[in-house]
Design a protein around this motif. Structure first.
Motif, PDB file in Angstrom:
ATOM      1  N   ALA A 194       0.672  -1.187  -0.044  1.00 35.54           N
ATOM      2  CA  ALA A 194       0.106  -0.035   0.009  1.00 35.54           C
ATOM      3  C   ALA A 194       0.887   1.215   0.026  1.00 35.54           C
ATOM      4  N   THR A 195       2.112   1.379   0.814  1.00 34.81           N
ATOM      5  CA  THR A 195       2.879   2.576   0.857  1.00 34.81           C
ATOM      6  C   THR A 195       3.363   2.729  -0.623  1.00 34.81           C
ATOM      7  N   GLY A 196       3.975   1.582  -1.338  1.00 34.93           N
ATOM      8  CA  GLY A 196       4.490   1.674  -2.585  1.00 34.93           C
ATOM      9  C   GLY A 196       3.520   2.373  -3.551  1.00 34.93           C
ATOM     10  N   LEU A 197       2.221   1.783  -3.481  1.00 39.63           N
ATOM     11  CA  LEU A 197       1.187   2.268  -4.515  1.00 39.63           C
ATOM     12  C   LEU A 197       1.048   3.927  -3.850  1.00 39.63           C
ATOM     13  N   LEU A 198       0.871   4.005  -2.702  1.00 41.19           N
ATOM     14  CA  LEU A 198       0.841   5.506  -2.358  1.00 41.19           C
ATOM     15  C   LEU A 198       1.750   6.511  -2.639  1.00 41.19           C
ATOM     16  N   PHE A 199       3.065   6.036  -2.815  1.00 47.94           N
ATOM     17  CA  PHE A 199       4.145   6.889  -3.401  1.00 47.94           C
ATOM     18  C   PHE A 199       3.934   7.118  -4.971  1.00 47.94           C
ATOM     19  N   LEU A 200       3.306   6.251  -5.621  1.00 47.33           N
ATOM     20  CA  LEU A 200       3.221   6.353  -7.151  1.00 47.33           C
ATOM     21  C   LEU A 200       1.997   7.195  -7.372  1.00 47.33           C
ATOM     22  N   VAL A 201       1.022   7.296  -6.352  1.00 49.05           N
ATOM     23  CA  VAL A 201      -0.207   8.197  -6.675  1.00 49.05           C
ATOM     24  C   VAL A 201       0.214   9.606  -6.418  1.00 49.05           C
ATOM     25  N   VAL A 202       1.240   9.893  -5.104  1.00 52.21           N
ATOM     26  CA  VAL A 202       1.583  11.153  -4.887  1.00 52.21           C
ATOM     27  C   VAL A 202       2.619  11.513  -6.112  1.00 52.21           C
ATOM     28  N   PHE A 203       3.431  10.726  -6.945  1.00 48.98           N
ATOM     29  CA  PHE A 203       4.372  11.160  -7.985  1.00 48.98           C
ATOM     30  C   PHE A 203       3.480  11.785  -8.705  1.00 48.98           C
ATOM     31  N   VAL A 204       2.297  11.259  -9.251  1.00 48.82           N
ATOM     32  CA  VAL A 204       1.392  11.805 -10.279  1.00 48.82           C
ATOM     33  C   VAL A 204       1.113  13.366  -9.779  1.00 48.82           C
ATOM     34  N   GLN A 205       0.606  13.455  -8.513  1.00 45.43           N
ATOM     35  CA  GLN A 205       0.088  14.671  -8.142  1.00 45.43           C
ATOM     36  C   GLN A 205       1.063  15.929  -8.053  1.00 45.43           C
ATOM     37  N   VAL A 206       2.354  15.485  -7.587  1.00 43.38           N
ATOM     38  CA  VAL A 206       3.582  16.200  -7.335  1.00 43.38           C
ATOM     39  C   VAL A 206       4.241  16.671  -8.911  1.00 43.38           C
ATOM     40  N   THR A 207       3.845  15.612  -9.853  1.00 39.55           N
ATOM     41  CA  THR A 207       4.387  15.959 -11.096  1.00 39.55           C
ATOM     42  C   THR A 207       3.391  17.038 -12.023  1.00 39.55           C
ATOM     43  N   LEU A 208       2.137  16.872 -11.549  1.00 38.93           N
ATOM     44  CA  LEU A 208       1.159  17.767 -12.012  1.00 38.93           C
ATOM     45  C   LEU A 208       1.409  19.141 -11.619  1.00 38.93           C
ATOM     46  N   PHE A 209       1.504  19.204 -10.134  1.00 37.35           N
ATOM     47  CA  PHE A 209       1.662  20.358  -9.641  1.00 37.35           C
ATOM     48  C   PHE A 209       3.072  21.354 -10.277  1.00 37.35           C
ATOM     49  N   HIS A 210       4.248  20.502 -10.233  1.00 32.35           N
ATOM     50  CA  HIS A 210       5.442  21.262 -10.410  1.00 32.35           C
ATOM     51  C   HIS A 210       5.679  21.485 -11.991  1.00 32.35           C
ATOM     52  N   TYR A 211       4.870  20.612 -12.753  1.00 34.48           N
ATOM     53  CA  TYR A 211       4.898  20.871 -14.308  1.00 34.48           C
ATOM     54  C   TYR A 211       3.968  22.051 -14.412  1.00 34.48           C
ATOM     55  N   ARG A 212       2.995  22.389 -13.725  1.00 35.32           N
ATOM     56  CA  ARG A 212       2.227  23.448 -13.729  1.00 35.32           C
ATOM     57  C   ARG A 212       2.884  24.749 -13.384  1.00 35.32           C
ATOM     58  N   GLN A 213       4.063  24.852 -12.618  1.00 36.08           N
ATOM     59  CA  GLN A 213       4.812  25.902 -12.359  1.00 36.08           C
ATOM     60  C   GLN A 213       6.158  25.682 -13.021  1.00 36.08           C
ATOM     61  N   ASN A 214       6.044  25.067 -14.011  1.00 39.43           N
ATOM     62  CA  ASN A 214       7.270  25.103 -15.075  1.00 39.43           C
ATOM     63  C   ASN A 214       8.604  24.608 -14.452  1.00 39.43           C
ATOM     64  N   PHE A 215       8.771  24.062 -13.317  1.00 32.03           N
ATOM     65  CA  PHE A 215       9.756  23.492 -12.714  1.00 32.03           C
ATOM     66  C   PHE A 215      10.716  24.825 -12.488  1.00 32.03           C
ATOM     67  N   ARG A 216      10.274  25.933 -11.692  1.00 32.04           N
ATOM     68  CA  ARG A 216      10.963  27.111 -11.682  1.00 32.04           C
ATOM     69  C   ARG A 216      12.136  26.694 -10.837  1.00 32.04           C
ATOM     70  N   HIS A 217      11.959  26.098  -9.787  1.00 32.70           N
ATOM     71  CA  HIS A 217      13.407  25.815  -9.126  1.00 32.70           C
ATOM     72  C   HIS A 217      14.025  24.453  -9.167  1.00 32.70           C
ATOM     73  N   TRP A 218      15.071  24.247  -9.089  1.00 23.84           N
ATOM     74  CA  TRP A 218      15.697  22.804  -9.283  1.00 23.84           C
ATOM     75  C   TRP A 218      15.094  21.830  -8.261  1.00 23.84           C
ATOM     76  N   SER A 219      14.804  22.141  -7.173  1.00 20.09           N
ATOM     77  CA  SER A 219      14.539  21.241  -6.021  1.00 20.09           C
ATOM     78  C   SER A 219      13.034  20.900  -6.390  1.00 20.09           C
ATOM     79  N   MET A 220      12.480  21.298  -7.458  1.00 14.86           N
ATOM     80  CA  MET A 220      10.960  20.681  -7.934  1.00 14.86           C
ATOM     81  C   MET A 220      11.232  19.414  -8.492  1.00 14.86           C
ATOM     82  N   TRP A 221      12.384  19.014  -8.969  1.00 13.98           N
ATOM     83  CA  TRP A 221      12.534  17.966  -9.394  1.00 13.98           C
ATOM     84  C   TRP A 221      12.997  16.812  -8.350  1.00 13.98           C
ATOM     85  N   ILE A 222      13.149  16.975  -7.228  1.00 13.32           N
ATOM     86  CA  ILE A 222      13.465  15.863  -6.342  1.00 13.32           C
ATOM     87  C   ILE A 222      12.267  15.062  -6.051  1.00 13.32           C
TER      88      ILE A 222
END
Length: 142
Positions: free
Chosen positions: A26-54
């Motif tokens: 369940a934890t592994g699957l949750l990390f993959l779900v969080v990945f989708v959300q984090v990617t969408l948020f940071h993509y929306r902000q055009n990865f303005r800071h290098w730390s958004m890639w972490i």
């Protein structure tokens, strides 16, 4: 005596799975779900800071490594996950700092409207919490 079991449990071969193993899955699957959300948020902000890639790089790495560990319980993977999830706790704390700082940089600073529309404060903390839960699950079974 024959016990009635659901078709899903029988199809997936989950008979005999320990609680820590199911929790890791369940934890592994949750990390993959969080990945989708984090990617969408940071993509929306055009990865303005290098730390958004972490978190964009780390969350699928964490999730897939944990899923691999649920099926292949080997020592090197346990050690790798211990290091990765420990780093995940620190990365989430750093992300929380960056998000709080990001709210302050918006016009008006730390006003309610900036907390509502700025960087989500809880998402980096979720990564720290999931990393901590993953570490607990790794060592739960002894």
């Amino acid at each position: 005596m024959y016990e009635k079991q659901s078709w899903m449990v029988m199809a997936l071969g989950w008979n005999g799975w320990t609680q820590d193993r199911v929790f890791l899955l369940a934890t592994g699957l949750l990390f993959l779900v969080v990945f989708v959300q984090v990617t969408l948020f940071h993509y929306r902000q055009n990865f303005r800071h290098w730390s958004m890639w972490i978190p964009v790089i780390a969350t699928p790495l964490f999730g897939l490594s944990i899923l691999l560990f649920t099926y292949y319980h080997v020592n090197w993977l346990l050690n790798l996950l211990t290091v990765l999830l420990s780093v995940g706790i620190l990365a989430g704390a750093y992300g929380s700092y960056m998000h709080i700082h990001g709210v302050g940089e918006r016009v008006g600073g730390y006003e309610l409207r900036n907390f509502m529309t700025g960087p989500p404060l809880t998402l980096p903390a979720l990564i720290s919490a999931l990393s901590l839960l993953g570490l607990i699950a790794l060592y739960w079974g002894g």
